[in-house]
Design an enzyme around this catalytic site. Structure first.
Site, PDB file in Angstrom:
ATOM      1  N   GLY A  13       0.867  -1.283  -0.134  1.00  0.00           N
ATOM      2  CA  GLY A  13      -0.056  -0.068   0.044  1.00  0.00           C
ATOM      3  C   GLY A  13       0.897   1.132   0.091  1.00  0.00           C
ATOM      4  CB  SER A  14       4.175   2.140  -0.968  1.00  0.00           C
ATOM      5  OG  SER A  14       4.297   1.823  -2.275  1.00  0.00           O
ATOM      6  NE  ARG A  67     -11.942 -13.524 -12.835  1.00  0.00           N
ATOM      7  CZ  ARG A  67     -10.678 -13.249 -12.428  1.00  0.00           C
ATOM      8  NH1 ARG A  67     -10.416 -12.100 -11.792  1.00  0.00           N
ATOM      9  NH2 ARG A  67      -9.577 -13.868 -12.758  1.00  0.00           N
ATOM     10  CG  ASN A 109      -4.766   0.351 -12.471  1.00  0.00           C
ATOM     11  OD1 ASN A 109      -4.422  -0.076 -11.429  1.00  0.00           O
ATOM     12  ND2 ASN A 109      -4.085  -0.369 -13.682  1.00  0.00           N
ATOM     13  CG  HIS A 111      -0.042  -1.272 -15.676  1.00  0.00           C
ATOM     14  ND1 HIS A 111      -0.166  -2.277 -15.081  1.00  0.00           N
ATOM     15  CD2 HIS A 111       1.036  -1.273 -16.721  1.00  0.00           C
ATOM     16  CE1 HIS A 111       0.758  -3.487 -15.843  1.00  0.00           C
ATOM     17  NE2 HIS A 111       1.455  -2.732 -16.899  1.00  0.00           N
ATOM     18  CB  THR A 143     -11.725   0.740 -20.204  1.00  0.00           C
ATOM     19  OG1 THR A 143     -10.480   0.226 -20.552  1.00  0.00           O
ATOM     20  CG2 THR A 143     -11.763   2.020 -20.293  1.00  0.00           C
ATOM     21  CB  THR A 174      11.029   6.619  -6.377  1.00  0.00           C
ATOM     22  OG1 THR A 174      11.717   5.803  -5.711  1.00  0.00           O
ATOM     23  CG2 THR A 174      11.447   8.205  -5.739  1.00  0.00           C
ATOM     24  CD  GLU A 176       4.502   2.585  -9.036  1.00  0.00           C
ATOM     25  OE1 GLU A 176       3.337   2.284  -8.622  1.00  0.00           O
ATOM     26  OE2 GLU A 176       5.134   1.565  -9.626  1.00  0.00           O
TER      27      GLU A 176
HETATM   28  C1  GAR Z   1       2.874  -0.759  -7.505  1.00  0.00           C
HETATM   29  O1  GAR Z   1       4.248  -0.878  -8.190  1.00  0.00           O
HETATM   30  C2  GAR Z   1       1.968  -0.713  -8.739  1.00  0.00           C
HETATM   31  O2  GAR Z   1       2.033   0.140  -9.636  1.00  0.00           O
HETATM   32  C3  GAR Z   1       1.599  -2.166  -9.127  1.00  0.00           C
HETATM   33  O3  GAR Z   1       1.800  -2.853  -7.707  1.00  0.00           O
HETATM   34  C4  GAR Z   1       2.577  -2.106  -6.942  1.00  0.00           C
HETATM   35  C5  GAR Z   1       1.921  -1.941  -5.427  1.00  0.00           C
HETATM   36  O4  GAR Z   1       2.674  -1.410  -4.478  1.00  0.00           O
HETATM   37  N1  GAR Z   1       0.479  -2.505  -9.645  1.00  0.00           N
HETATM   38  C6  GAR Z   1       0.179  -3.258 -10.886  1.00  0.00           C
HETATM   39  O5  GAR Z   1       1.360  -4.117 -11.105  1.00  0.00           O
HETATM   40  C7  GAR Z   1      -1.175  -3.240 -11.146  1.00  0.00           C
HETATM   41  N2  GAR Z   1      -1.204  -4.138 -12.438  1.00  0.00           N
HETATM   42  P1  GAR Z   1       2.139  -0.614  -3.433  1.00  0.00           P
HETATM   43  O6  GAR Z   1       1.149  -1.770  -2.597  1.00  0.00           O
HETATM   44  O7  GAR Z   1       3.384  -0.669  -2.581  1.00  0.00           O
HETATM   45  O8  GAR Z   1       1.367   0.681  -3.803  1.00  0.00           O
END
Ligand code: GAR
Length: 197
Positions: A13-14, A67, A109, A111, A143, A174, A176
């Site tokens: 969850g950063s 799902r 989202n 990515h 989407t 970093t 992100e």
């Molecule tokens: C992040 O790098 C995010 O971009 C990626 O998972 C990580 C979660 O880190 N997301 C994906 O790969 C989605 N397909 P976090 O829990 O520390 O935020």
């Protein structure tokens, strides 16, 4: 009126923390109302609680691949807090059209690639294998197609000689933490102009 934001996580969850901290830092058009995880062991849940954000868990496993039922349970948690925006932040379950369609235009989202490159998993290893000089991260509107949808922001990082996937991932992460709050701030204010860092 501030926009109400629900953040979906699966792990540490950063990104969630960076979004919450920015929303809590003063003048911001949005506020966090829920952090929702699909795993009770997600480390981000404790961090959300420490930040004073309510949490919920909808474990996907008891749904055994159903799902639609899983997504209905997610929606039931959302119904309790009535968010305006969903931020997927390291949420590692694929959401189907059943959930996505009603939220289209209101769900973001993050990515870890420069989309449209490297949809799906193992993005850092794939960028290294391809010999890319540059890698990065994208925030986009969700989407029904996986890792698709209009781009709201991108940040680029250099690939360095001898990088391992983990080293590259850390450099991307970093960025992100800078990009996602910048995009959410703009999006919540009604501005869909992409942020490029
Ligand atoms: C992040 O790098 C995010 O971009 C990626 O998972 C990580 C979660 O880190 N997301 C994906 O790969 C989605 N397909 P976090 O829990 O520390 O935020």
């Amino acid at each position: 009126m501030k926009k109400r934001v629900a953040i979906f996580i699966s792990g540490g969850g950063s990104n969630m923390v960076s979004l919450v901290r920015d929303m809590q830092s003063g003048d911001h058009p949005a506020e966090p109302v829920l952090v929702l995880a699909n795993d009770a062991a997600a480390g981000g849940l404790k961090k959300a609680t420490e930040l004073g954000v309510p949490t919920a868990v909808v474990d996907h496993r008891p749904f055994k691949g159903d799902r639609v039922a899983f997504e209905d349970a997610l929606q039931a948690e959302l119904d309790k807090v009535q968010p305006d925006i969903i931020c997927l932040a390291g949420f590692m379950r694929v959401l189907t059209e059943h959930f996505v369609a009603p939220w289209e235009g209101r769900m973001l989202n993050i990515h870890p690639s420069l989309l449209p490159k490297y949809k799906g998993l193992h993005t850092h290893a794939r960028a290294l294998e391809a010999g890319d000089a540059e890698h990065g991260v994208t925030v986009h509107l969700v989407t029904p197609a996986l890792d698709d949808g209009p781009i709201l922001g991108q940040a680029r990082v250099p690939v360095k000689d001898g990088d391992t996937p983990d080293e590259l991932a850390a450099r991307v992460l970093t960025q992100e933490h800078v990009l996602y709050p910048a995009v959410l701030r703009r999006f919540a204010a009604g501005d869909l102009t992409p942020v490029y860092l």
